[in-house]
Motif scaffolding. Structure first.
Motif, PDB file in Angstrom:
ATOM      1  N   SER A 141       1.943   9.297  -0.854  1.00 58.48           N
ATOM      2  CA  SER A 141       1.979   8.865   0.537  1.00 58.48           C
ATOM      3  C   SER A 141       0.890   7.835   0.834  1.00 58.48           C
ATOM      4  O   SER A 141       1.140   6.821   1.513  1.00 58.48           O
ATOM      5  CB  SER A 141       1.825  10.076   1.458  1.00 58.48           C
ATOM      6  OG  SER A 141       1.805   9.701   2.804  1.00 58.48           O
ATOM      7  N   VAL A 142      -0.321   8.090   0.334  1.00 59.63           N
ATOM      8  CA  VAL A 142      -1.415   7.145   0.533  1.00 59.63           C
ATOM      9  C   VAL A 142      -1.080   5.797  -0.100  1.00 59.63           C
ATOM     10  O   VAL A 142      -1.225   4.738   0.522  1.00 59.63           O
ATOM     11  CB  VAL A 142      -2.723   7.707  -0.066  1.00 59.63           C
ATOM     12  CG1 VAL A 142      -3.792   6.628  -0.144  1.00 59.63           C
ATOM     13  CG2 VAL A 142      -3.235   8.869   0.781  1.00 59.63           C
ATOM     14  N   ALA A 143      -0.609   5.825  -1.340  1.00 61.17           N
ATOM     15  CA  ALA A 143      -0.297   4.582  -2.046  1.00 61.17           C
ATOM     16  C   ALA A 143       0.854   3.846  -1.378  1.00 61.17           C
ATOM     17  O   ALA A 143       0.842   2.613  -1.257  1.00 61.17           O
ATOM     18  CB  ALA A 143       0.035   4.887  -3.509  1.00 61.17           C
ATOM     19  N   LEU A 144       1.849   4.608  -0.914  1.00 61.95           N
ATOM     20  CA  LEU A 144       3.026   3.990  -0.298  1.00 61.95           C
ATOM     21  C   LEU A 144       2.664   3.309   1.015  1.00 61.95           C
ATOM     22  O   LEU A 144       3.069   2.166   1.282  1.00 61.95           O
ATOM     23  CB  LEU A 144       4.078   5.074  -0.068  1.00 61.95           C
ATOM     24  CG  LEU A 144       5.534   4.635   0.126  1.00 61.95           C
ATOM     25  CD1 LEU A 144       6.014   3.812  -1.051  1.00 61.95           C
ATOM     26  CD2 LEU A 144       6.415   5.866   0.305  1.00 61.95           C
ATOM     27  N   LEU A 159      -9.055   6.606  -4.408  1.00 60.57           N
ATOM     28  CA  LEU A 159      -9.737   6.177  -5.629  1.00 60.57           C
ATOM     29  C   LEU A 159      -8.768   5.503  -6.597  1.00 60.57           C
ATOM     30  O   LEU A 159      -9.093   4.487  -7.226  1.00 60.57           O
ATOM     31  CB  LEU A 159     -10.400   7.382  -6.300  1.00 60.57           C
ATOM     32  CG  LEU A 159     -11.582   8.009  -5.547  1.00 60.57           C
ATOM     33  CD1 LEU A 159     -12.049   9.278  -6.254  1.00 60.57           C
ATOM     34  CD2 LEU A 159     -12.735   7.005  -5.432  1.00 60.57           C
ATOM     35  N   LEU A 160      -7.576   6.061  -6.728  1.00 62.77           N
ATOM     36  CA  LEU A 160      -6.583   5.471  -7.628  1.00 62.77           C
ATOM     37  C   LEU A 160      -6.118   4.104  -7.121  1.00 62.77           C
ATOM     38  O   LEU A 160      -5.835   3.203  -7.921  1.00 62.77           O
ATOM     39  CB  LEU A 160      -5.383   6.416  -7.774  1.00 62.77           C
ATOM     40  CG  LEU A 160      -5.672   7.739  -8.498  1.00 62.77           C
ATOM     41  CD1 LEU A 160      -4.477   8.680  -8.376  1.00 62.77           C
ATOM     42  CD2 LEU A 160      -5.992   7.480  -9.966  1.00 62.77           C
ATOM     43  N   LEU A 161      -6.051   3.949  -5.794  1.00 63.29           N
ATOM     44  CA  LEU A 161      -5.654   2.662  -5.212  1.00 63.29           C
ATOM     45  C   LEU A 161      -6.656   1.570  -5.543  1.00 63.29           C
ATOM     46  O   LEU A 161      -6.280   0.393  -5.674  1.00 63.29           O
ATOM     47  CB  LEU A 161      -5.503   2.779  -3.698  1.00 63.29           C
ATOM     48  CG  LEU A 161      -4.144   3.224  -3.156  1.00 63.29           C
ATOM     49  CD1 LEU A 161      -4.217   3.332  -1.644  1.00 63.29           C
ATOM     50  CD2 LEU A 161      -3.047   2.249  -3.561  1.00 63.29           C
ATOM     51  N   ILE A 162      -7.928   1.930  -5.638  1.00 53.65           N
ATOM     52  CA  ILE A 162      -8.934   0.932  -6.001  1.00 53.65           C
ATOM     53  C   ILE A 162      -8.598   0.329  -7.357  1.00 53.65           C
ATOM     54  O   ILE A 162      -8.797  -0.866  -7.601  1.00 53.65           O
ATOM     55  CB  ILE A 162     -10.338   1.566  -6.001  1.00 53.65           C
ATOM     56  CG1 ILE A 162     -10.712   1.988  -4.570  1.00 53.65           C
ATOM     57  CG2 ILE A 162     -11.379   0.601  -6.558  1.00 53.65           C
ATOM     58  CD1 ILE A 162     -12.016   2.762  -4.492  1.00 53.65           C
ATOM     59  N   HIS A 163      -8.058   1.170  -8.253  1.00 53.34           N
ATOM     60  CA  HIS A 163      -7.612   0.658  -9.559  1.00 53.34           C
ATOM     61  C   HIS A 163      -6.299  -0.092  -9.413  1.00 53.34           C
ATOM     62  O   HIS A 163      -6.210  -1.279  -9.723  1.00 53.34           O
ATOM     63  CB  HIS A 163      -7.467   1.818 -10.549  1.00 53.34           C
ATOM     64  CG  HIS A 163      -7.101   1.381 -11.935  1.00 53.34           C
ATOM     65  ND1 HIS A 163      -5.795   1.154 -12.312  1.00 53.34           N
ATOM     66  CD2 HIS A 163      -7.869   1.142 -13.023  1.00 53.34           C
ATOM     67  CE1 HIS A 163      -5.765   0.781 -13.580  1.00 53.34           C
ATOM     68  NE2 HIS A 163      -7.018   0.763 -14.035  1.00 53.34           N
ATOM     69  N   MET A 200      -1.188   3.131 -10.769  1.00 52.32           N
ATOM     70  CA  MET A 200      -1.920   4.297 -11.251  1.00 52.32           C
ATOM     71  C   MET A 200      -1.646   5.509 -10.358  1.00 52.32           C
ATOM     72  O   MET A 200      -1.422   6.622 -10.832  1.00 52.32           O
ATOM     73  CB  MET A 200      -3.412   4.000 -11.289  1.00 52.32           C
ATOM     74  CG  MET A 200      -4.284   5.173 -11.703  1.00 52.32           C
ATOM     75  SD  MET A 200      -4.247   5.502 -13.466  1.00 52.32           S
ATOM     76  CE  MET A 200      -5.258   4.136 -14.070  1.00 52.32           C
ATOM     77  N   ALA A 201      -1.651   5.286  -9.044  1.00 53.87           N
ATOM     78  CA  ALA A 201      -1.401   6.380  -8.105  1.00 53.87           C
ATOM     79  C   ALA A 201       0.004   6.939  -8.284  1.00 53.87           C
ATOM     80  O   ALA A 201       0.202   8.164  -8.329  1.00 53.87           O
ATOM     81  CB  ALA A 201      -1.605   5.892  -6.673  1.00 53.87           C
ATOM     82  N   PHE A 202       1.003   6.079  -8.399  1.00 46.29           N
ATOM     83  CA  PHE A 202       2.371   6.559  -8.556  1.00 46.29           C
ATOM     84  C   PHE A 202       2.559   7.276  -9.890  1.00 46.29           C
ATOM     85  O   PHE A 202       3.317   8.249  -9.981  1.00 46.29           O
ATOM     86  CB  PHE A 202       3.352   5.397  -8.435  1.00 46.29           C
ATOM     87  CG  PHE A 202       3.403   4.785  -7.063  1.00 46.29           C
ATOM     88  CD1 PHE A 202       3.513   5.572  -5.932  1.00 46.29           C
ATOM     89  CD2 PHE A 202       3.334   3.404  -6.890  1.00 46.29           C
ATOM     90  CE1 PHE A 202       3.551   5.015  -4.661  1.00 46.29           C
ATOM     91  CE2 PHE A 202       3.372   2.833  -5.637  1.00 46.29           C
ATOM     92  CZ  PHE A 202       3.483   3.638  -4.517  1.00 46.29           C
ATOM     93  N   GLY A 203       1.873   6.836 -10.940  1.00 47.13           N
ATOM     94  CA  GLY A 203       1.968   7.499 -12.231  1.00 47.13           C
ATOM     95  C   GLY A 203       1.404   8.903 -12.204  1.00 47.13           C
ATOM     96  O   GLY A 203       1.973   9.839 -12.790  1.00 47.13           O
ATOM     97  N   VAL A 204       0.283   9.093 -11.502  1.00 44.23           N
ATOM     98  CA  VAL A 204      -0.306  10.422 -11.382  1.00 44.23           C
ATOM     99  C   VAL A 204       0.612  11.343 -10.576  1.00 44.23           C
ATOM    100  O   VAL A 204       0.800  12.518 -10.924  1.00 44.23           O
ATOM    101  CB  VAL A 204      -1.705  10.328 -10.750  1.00 44.23           C
ATOM    102  CG1 VAL A 204      -2.254  11.717 -10.415  1.00 44.23           C
ATOM    103  CG2 VAL A 204      -2.667   9.597 -11.687  1.00 44.23           C
ATOM    104  N   GLY A 263     -11.527  -0.516   4.359  1.00 47.43           N
ATOM    105  CA  GLY A 263     -10.881  -0.712   3.073  1.00 47.43           C
ATOM    106  C   GLY A 263     -10.154   0.517   2.545  1.00 47.43           C
ATOM    107  O   GLY A 263     -10.099   1.565   3.207  1.00 47.43           O
ATOM    108  N   PRO A 264      -9.601   0.420   1.316  1.00 51.87           N
ATOM    109  CA  PRO A 264      -8.791   1.521   0.771  1.00 51.87           C
ATOM    110  C   PRO A 264      -9.588   2.791   0.521  1.00 51.87           C
ATOM    111  O   PRO A 264      -9.073   3.899   0.689  1.00 51.87           O
ATOM    112  CB  PRO A 264      -8.240   0.945  -0.542  1.00 51.87           C
ATOM    113  CG  PRO A 264      -9.130  -0.195  -0.882  1.00 51.87           C
ATOM    114  CD  PRO A 264      -9.606  -0.749   0.421  1.00 51.87           C
ATOM    115  N   GLY A 265     -10.850   2.678   0.101  1.00 48.77           N
ATOM    116  CA  GLY A 265     -11.659   3.878  -0.097  1.00 48.77           C
ATOM    117  C   GLY A 265     -11.873   4.623   1.205  1.00 48.77           C
ATOM    118  O   GLY A 265     -11.748   5.851   1.269  1.00 48.77           O
ATOM    119  N   GLY A 266     -12.188   3.880   2.274  1.00 49.03           N
ATOM    120  CA  GLY A 266     -12.346   4.496   3.584  1.00 49.03           C
ATOM    121  C   GLY A 266     -11.042   5.058   4.116  1.00 49.03           C
ATOM    122  O   GLY A 266     -11.028   6.085   4.812  1.00 49.03           O
TER     123      GLY A 266
END
Length: 422
Positions: free
Chosen positions: A44-47, A182-186, A190-194, A270-273
Motif C-alpha cells: 500500500s505504501v509503495a503503491l 525504507l524499501l521505497l528509498i531503495h 524492492m517493496a513489491f518483491g518483499v 519525503g518517502p522516509g517521513g
C-alpha cells in the motif's frame, strides 16, 4: 447431617494469555495474519507513493491526490460486487483453503506490480487493474479469515483472541509502513518483491492449520443464505449500529489517503517521513491493543466505543491543521489508538452474538461496511482535497466524524447502553 460431600463449583476456565498461546492453530493463524498484513501495508505504501509520483509528472497536487484516492475505489468496487457471495462461500467451504487461495492471488498481484516497477512503466491503468484484482481477492479473504478465527479457540478465550488478533494486525501496520518507507528509498520494485514473499509465507502457514475449518452444511440456496445473513445484520441493531457507525465515521474521517500529499507537499518530509506518518496510527493502535489483550473491557462497552470514535474525529482535525511533524505524528498516534478502541468493541460484540454457522455471511456484510469506510473514505478525501485542498479535506472529515458520533449515539440507544463483552 448427611455424610454426602458438599457440591463444589466447577473451576473457572483458563482465559489467560498463556492458555491462548497454547492453541497451536491460533498461533499459526496469528502469525499468518501478521505476515500477510505486513505485505499489504508495504504494498500500500509503495503503491500510493508510486501513483502520486507518476501523476505529479503531468498533474496538479489536487489532481494527483485524487488519483491516489482512486486506488481505494478500484479495490472497493469488486469487493462490493463479490463480498456477499464470498460470505456465503465462507459458510459452505473449508475456510483455511479460501484464505490460502486468496493469499496466493495477492502474491500474483504483487508480482505484477513488481514487473511494472522493474519495467519503468509510467502508465496508471495497469496499476488500477491490479488494484481491482487485489480487491476481488480481499472480498473472499476477509469473511473466511474472520469466520475462521473463532473456530481455533475455545469460546471462553474468544475475547482475548480477538484482542490478540487485532494486535497482530496493528503491530504489522506499524512495521509495514515503516519498512515500506525504507524499501521505497531503495526502489518500489524492492517493496513489491518483499510483499510477494510475505503473501506466499502467509498462505503456507494457513495450510498448516490442522483444525477442521469446514463449517456445518447450511440448507438452502446461495441466494437464501445471503438474504438470511442480511436479515440478521439488519434486525440485530447492536450489530448494525456498530458497523454502520464505523462506516460513516471513517468515510468522513479517512485522512490516511492524503498522507502522500501531506508528506510531499505540506510537511515536505519525503518517502522516509511518509513511512513514519503511515506507521503512526498503528503505533497508537498497538499500544491500545496490547493493553486490551491483558485488560479486556468489562463494563460500559458501548460508551467506550463512542468515545473512541469521537477521539478519532478530533485527532483528524488536529492532524489536518498541524504544520509541525511532531504534532502531526502525535495526532495520528491518537487517531490510531482511538480507532483500535472502537474496533475492539465492535469486533467482540459481533463475534460473540453471531452463531458460527452465520459468521461468514455476517463477516462479509461487516467487511463491506469496513471496506466501504476505508476505500470510499479515501475517495471522499481525494474529492474533498480537489475542492478544498488537503488541509481543508482533513478538517472537514474530522468534524464530520464527530457529527456522526453524536447522531449514532441518539439513533442507536441500545448500542450506547451496551455494557458487558461476554
Amino acid at each position: 447431617m448427611s455424610d454426602l460431600p458438599s457440591p463444589t463449583a466447577e473451576p473457572a476456565p483458563d482465559t489467560s494469555t498463556r492458555a491462548l498461546l497454547r492453541e497451536r492453530d491460533f498461533v499459526l493463524y496469528w502469525t499468518a495474519r501478521f505476515v500477510s498484513t505486513l505485505g499489504v501495508q508495504i504494498q500500500s505504501v509503495a503503491l500510493g507513493w508510486q501513483v502520486y509520483a507518476i501523476a505529479r509528472q503531468t498533474m496538479s497536487v489536487g489532481e494527483s491526490a485524487f488519483m491516489v484516492s482512486m486506488i481505494g475505489l478500484a479495490q472497493f468496487l469488486p469487493l462490493l460486487a463479490l463480498t456477499l457471495a464470498a460470505g456465503e462461500t465462507a459458510d459452505r467451504h473449508t475456510r483455511k483453503l479460501i484464505v490460502a487461495a486468496t493469499l496466493a492471488i495477492d502474491a500474483v498481484s504483487a508480482s505484477v506490480l513488481l514487473a511494472l516497477a522493474v519495467s519503468g512503466s509510467h502508465a496508471l491503468w495497469p496499476i488500477f487493474a491490479v488494484s481491482v484484482m487485489f480487491g476481488a481477492s480481499r472480498a473472499f479473504l476477509s469473511p473466511a479469515s474472520s469466520a475462521m478465527g473463532p473456530m481455533l479457540v475455545p469460546r471462553p478465550l474468544l475475547p482475548r483472541a480477538i484482542a490478540w488478533s487485532s494486535l497482530s494486525w496493528q503491530s504489522a501496520s506499524i512495521a509495514g509502513p515503516a519498512l515500506g518507507g525504507l524499501l521505497l528509498i531503495h526502489s518500489p520494485s524492492m517493496a513489491f518483491g518483499v510483499s510477494f514473499a510475505f503473501y506466499l509465507v502467509a498462505a503456507a502457514m494457513a495450510l498448516m492449520i490442522r483444525t477442521n475449518t469446514q463449517p456445518e452444511t447450511q440448507p438452502g440456496s446461495r441466494l437464501e443464505l445471503i438474504k438470511e445473513g442480511l436479515a440478521y445484520v439488519w434486525n440485530n441493531k447492536i450489530v448494525f449500529g456498530s458497523i454502520s457507525l464505523d462506516l460513516f465515521a471513517v468515510i468522513l474521517g479517512g485522512a490516511t489517503a492524503l498522507l502522500p500529499v501531506f508528506a510531499k507537499d505540506v510537511l515536505h518530509i519525503g518517502p522516509g517521513g511518509f513511512g513514519v506518518l503511515r506507521a503512526a496510527p498503528a503505533v497508537g493502535a498497538t499500544v491500545v491493543a496490547i493493553y486490551l489483550a491483558s485488560n479486556p473491557i468489562r463494563r460500559n462497552a458501548g460508551r467506550i466505543m463512542f468515545l473512541g470514535v469521537a477521539l478519532f474525529g478530533a485527532a483528524t482535525v488536529v492532524f489536518g491543521l498541524s504544520k509541525l511533524l511532531w504534532l502531526s505524528v502525535g495526532a495520528l498516534v491518537l487517531l490510531g489508538g482511538a480507532d483500535m478502541l472502537s474496533v475492539y468493541v465492535r469486533q467482540t460484540l459481533v463475534q460473540i452474538v453471531t452463531p458460527d454457522a452465520m459468521r461468514g455471511r455476517v463477516a462479509a456484510v461487516s467487511g463491506v461496511f469496513i471496506s466501504a469506510s476505508n476505500e470510499l473514505g479515501e475517495a471522499e478525501s481525494g474529492v474533498a482535497a480537489w475542492f478544498m485542498g488537503p488541509v481543508g479535506a482533513a478538517v472537514f472529515g474530522g468534524i464530520g466524524a464527530l457529527g456522526v458520533t453524536g447522531l449514532w449515539a441518539w439513533l442507536f440507544p441500545d448500542l450506547r447502553k451496551a455494557d458487558r463483552l461476554d
